[in-house]
Design an enzyme around this catalytic site. Structure first.
Site, PDB file in Angstrom:
ATOM      1  N   TYR A 201       0.860  -1.181   0.000  1.00 18.47           N
ATOM      2  CA  TYR A 201       0.000   0.000   0.000  1.00 18.47           C
ATOM      3  C   TYR A 201       0.890   1.222   0.000  1.00 18.47           C
ATOM      4  O   TYR A 201       1.532   1.513   1.007  1.00 18.47           O
ATOM      5  CB  TYR A 201      -0.901   0.022   1.238  1.00 18.47           C
ATOM      6  CG  TYR A 201      -1.976  -1.017   1.177  1.00 18.47           C
ATOM      7  CD1 TYR A 201      -3.210  -0.717   0.628  1.00 18.47           C
ATOM      8  CD2 TYR A 201      -1.745  -2.307   1.629  1.00 18.47           C
ATOM      9  CE1 TYR A 201      -4.193  -1.676   0.539  1.00 18.47           C
ATOM     10  CE2 TYR A 201      -2.719  -3.279   1.546  1.00 18.47           C
ATOM     11  CZ  TYR A 201      -3.941  -2.958   0.994  1.00 18.47           C
ATOM     12  OH  TYR A 201      -4.903  -3.910   0.897  1.00 18.47           O
ATOM     13  N   HIS A 382     -16.712   0.793   3.447  1.00 16.21           N
ATOM     14  CA  HIS A 382     -15.299   0.570   3.757  1.00 16.21           C
ATOM     15  C   HIS A 382     -15.104  -0.214   5.051  1.00 16.21           C
ATOM     16  O   HIS A 382     -15.515   0.232   6.122  1.00 16.21           O
ATOM     17  CB  HIS A 382     -14.585   1.921   3.856  1.00 16.21           C
ATOM     18  CG  HIS A 382     -13.132   1.834   4.154  1.00 16.21           C
ATOM     19  ND1 HIS A 382     -12.209   1.472   3.203  1.00 16.21           N
ATOM     20  CD2 HIS A 382     -12.436   2.035   5.287  1.00 16.21           C
ATOM     21  CE1 HIS A 382     -10.994   1.471   3.748  1.00 16.21           C
ATOM     22  NE2 HIS A 382     -11.118   1.805   5.016  1.00 16.21           N
TER      23      HIS A 382
END
Ligand SMILES: *[C@@H]1O[C@H](CO)[C@@H](O)[C@H](O)[C@H]1NC(C)=O
Ligand SMILES: *[C@@H]1O[C@H](CO)[C@@H](O)[C@H](O)[C@H]1NC(C)=O
Ligand SMILES: *[C@@H]1O[C@H](CO)[C@@H](O)[C@H](O)[C@H]1NC(C)=O
Ligand SMILES: *[C@@H]1O[C@H](CO)[C@@H](O)[C@H](O)[C@H]1NC(C)=O
Ligand SMILES: *[C@@H]1O[C@H](CO)[C@@H](O)[C@H](O)[C@H]1NC(C)=O
Ligand SMILES: *[C@@H]1O[C@H](CO)[C@@H](O)[C@H](O)[C@H]1NC(C)=O
Ligand SMILES: *[C@@H]1O[C@H](CO)[C@@H](O)[C@H](O)[C@H]1NC(C)=O
Length: 588
Positions: A201, A382
């Site tokens: 990430y 999310h």
């Protein structure tokens, strides 16, 4: 073994069928762009697909319960060298056993082949009533595709792909109007050396375009550095508050430096295979005024599955902006559970549900001036890796008005902005409840709420207009109550959180924790766009009794009209489904 198929040899049923002129949605379904799907759905709850595969052999497409082959609902077709076609609605009993469905619910519209491609167009009802077919719902679909090089259908020998995709989109690019004058601006990484790791990430902070006066961002589009493999898995763009002090450079989003996880207001999400996102015609995101974000955090999730060394990437998102202002500024309201370790998920849970409450009754006070009604048009859900489902419900005066949005098959790798079917009005005073379900069978320790991907979140971002000053409205439960219900001693929040580590987690204590967290008083935290630190002192707090159940265990009755004068009644209660096919009585 492999069951022999009695394929239907069909004359083309294409005649007389109304084929939508334009299939608005499309995606590649495999990493090498050999399988291309176009689709669209209509008011009659019919969905039309066109599958184009780079092969002269058989092709297959279908729906899987969770991404695996067993239990999949598959349609198979192809063209023999002599020009005859075959097409059949089947299901996979297990990886090697393909059976033809008794009820053929996929309708062939056309099937053609040339040296390079086989193209199959077909349609079906979203719900067919055949237990061997999977319903097409508002959840993320797990698609299966397969193909072979000749016309001997052998699933075990063909190429197979599985992909998550959201099918029930309501707006395609042809449904939007572009301004006459526009500018583009790229939010991209700058020659990032992608490590030879399966998952990375990468985050960086980038200024938005410096404009002297108000402009509107109306569209986001992925810009990908071409590689010979799919490297970028998904991209998220978050807005930063004007008072944030941001780090420079590129680093792990959820690594050692917590500053790289700053800015949590999602603006747009894009996943591999996805397309651009454009706001509805009347709305757009404002830049260039003091209220607007000046920086964004760009988060790129790389999947370097083949551990290829030496890859350099400059992918990101292209924004389209204009000085032709639209009627409304878009606002994004973050709802769900306040990201703080009093929200936890026990280990070994098959399904653990957590709740976050947004009580909008204090919006006027926090906003400064009265808040107009919110017109919500889209959402982004999310959670992190253990999230399996999210749903958002709206309440007014203690009554549930309905489910705003939900995804019972949430996939972490497919976070994207999805449009609501209709614009939904949220009035000041309404409550928004977010329910997340998590699975932690593979974890031995407790999972606390936090920013790292191994921690959890439970959030629903609602996109609405006209914008107000409120950026987030979330809640967390009274941990002392939970500790007490689990027979633990604790006298403050930190002790309460620590007590959770002493519990012997089994399915009984898991159930007790879930129940206690649902019954506990909630602290609702409302933040404005200028407040970025998570524990600011000017949060409006207030313990709020929370005793609103989602109407979950009530049987759901659904009536679907089918072709051939049949209709289908489905009654659902606690996971078991009974389907009944009945003849259609003359209309009264
Ligand atoms: C075409 O070929 C297939 C497979 O070999 C065969 O089953 C079928 O009968 C043939 N059709 C015609 C019209 O010859
Ligand atoms: C084969 O069919 C595809 C899809 O219909 C088309 O795009 C392509 O041009 C065709 N190729 C040839 C050689 O005809
Ligand atoms: C992909 O490209 C790299 C160099 O960038 C090369 O080493 C590798 O062999 C290529 N792989 C394929 C499958 O073409
Ligand atoms: C936001 O807050 C400021 C300062 O309190 C106020 O002047 C402004 O009108 C508010 N804007 C909206 C859209 O509510
Ligand atoms: C709870 O039950 C499931 C099976 O129903 C089991 O797989 C899981 O390990 C149990 N969890 C714990 C913590 O005992
Ligand atoms: C946020 O900060 C900006 C600049 O400091 C200020 O103009 C604006 O009024 C603030 N908004 C709120 C809601 O406090
Ligand atoms: C929301 O706040 C109002 C006013 O404080 C209160 O009356 C109401 O009960 C709260 N809603 C919930 C679900 O707690």
């Amino acid at each position: 073994g492999y069951g022999m198929l009695l394929f239907l040899f069909l004359p083309c049923l294409c005649s007389g069928q109304a084929v939508p002129l334009l299939l608005r949605f499309s995606s590649f379904l495999d990493p090498s762009n050999m399988v291309y799907l176009r689709w669209d759905h209509d008011e009659q709850e019919m969905i039309t697909f066109e599958l184009r595969v780079r092969t002269p052999g058989w092709v297959a497409f279908g729906f899987s319960p969770h991404g695996e082959l067993s239990g999949s609902d598959i349609v198979i077709g192809g063209v023999f060298p002599n020009g005859s076609i075959y097409f059949s609605d089947c299901h996979l009993v297990d990886e090697a056993t393909l059976d033809e469905d008794e009820s053929q619910d996929y309708q062939l519209l056309s099937l053609t082949q040339n040296e390079t491609f086989t193209t199959m167009m077909f349609k079906r009802h979203l719900c067919t009533c055949d237990l061997n077919d999977l319903d097409i719902t508002m959840d993320t679909a797990r698609l299966i595709t397969a193909f072979g090089t000749d016309d001997t259908v052998q699933f075990s020998k063909g190429q197979k792909f599985s992909k998550s995709l959201f099918l029930m989109k309501y707006r395609g690019s042809s449904d939007s109007t572009d301004p006459k004058i526009f500018f583009t601006y790229d939010l991209r990484l700058d020659n990032f050396a992608v490590p030879a790791e399966e998952t990375k990430y990468a985050c960086t902070f980038i200024p938005l375009p410096m404009v002297k006066q108000k402009h509107h961002i109306y569209k986001f589009e992925p810009v990908l550095t071409p590689h010979n493999t799919t490297l970028v898995h998904h991209i998220l763009v978050y807005a930063c508050g004007s008072d944030s002090v941001l780090p420079s450079g590129i680093d792990d989003c959820y690594g050692a430096d917590p500053d790289f996880a700053l800015c949590s207001q999602v603006l747009v999400g894009w996943a591999v295979g996805g397309e651009s996102y454009q706001f509805p015609d009347e709305t757009a995101l404002s830049i260039g005024t003091p209220l607007d974000p000046q920086y964004v955090r760009l988060e790129i999730h790389y999947s370097n599955f083949d551990l290829l060394p030496g890859l350099i990437d400059s992918s990101g998102v292209r924004i389209y902006y204009t000085s032709e202002l639209r009627k409304y500024d878009v606002g994004v309201l973050q709802t769900g559970i306040f990201t703080f370790p009093v929200h936890f998920i026990p280990p070994g849970a098959e399904s653990y549900r957590s709740y976050g409450l947004c009580n909008t009754s204090q919006f006027d006070e926090v906003n400064g001036i009265p808040v107009p009604e919110l017109h919500a048009f889209a959402y982004l859900l999310h959670t992190h890796l253990s999230g399996r489902g999210v749903r958002v419900a709206q309440y007014r005066s203690g009554e549930q008005l309905g489910i705003i949005c939900e995804d019972k098959k949430y996939d972490f790798t497919l976070q994207e902005v999805r449009d609501l079917k209709k614009i939904l009005t949220i009035k000041p005073g309404d409550e928004i409840l977010v329910e997340c379900s998590f699975q932690t069978l593979d974890r031995s320790g407790i999972t606390f709420s936090g920013l790292s991907t191994m921690n959890e979140m439970c959030l629903a971002f609602l996109f609405y207009y006209p914008r107000n000053n409120i950026s987030s409205c979330t809640s967390y439960p009274d941990i002392l109550y939970i500790a007490h219900m689990l027979k633990q001693e604790a006298s403050d929040t930190v002790e309460g959180m620590m007590a959770m580590d002493f519990i012997d987690w089994d399915n009984e204590t898991i159930k007790s924790a879930e129940k206690a967290a649902k019954e506990a008083n909630q602290v609702v935290v409302i933040k404005t766009i200028n407040v970025t630190s998570t524990l600011s002192s000017d949060n409006k707090k207030g313990k709020i009794p929370f005793s609103i159940p989602l109407s979950e265990n009530f049987p759901a009755l659904r009536l679907d009209f089918l072709q051939n004068d049949m209709f289908c009644i489905q009654a659902e209660r606690k996971g078991t489904r009974k389907d009944v096919k009945l003849a259609l009585y003359p209309r009264i």
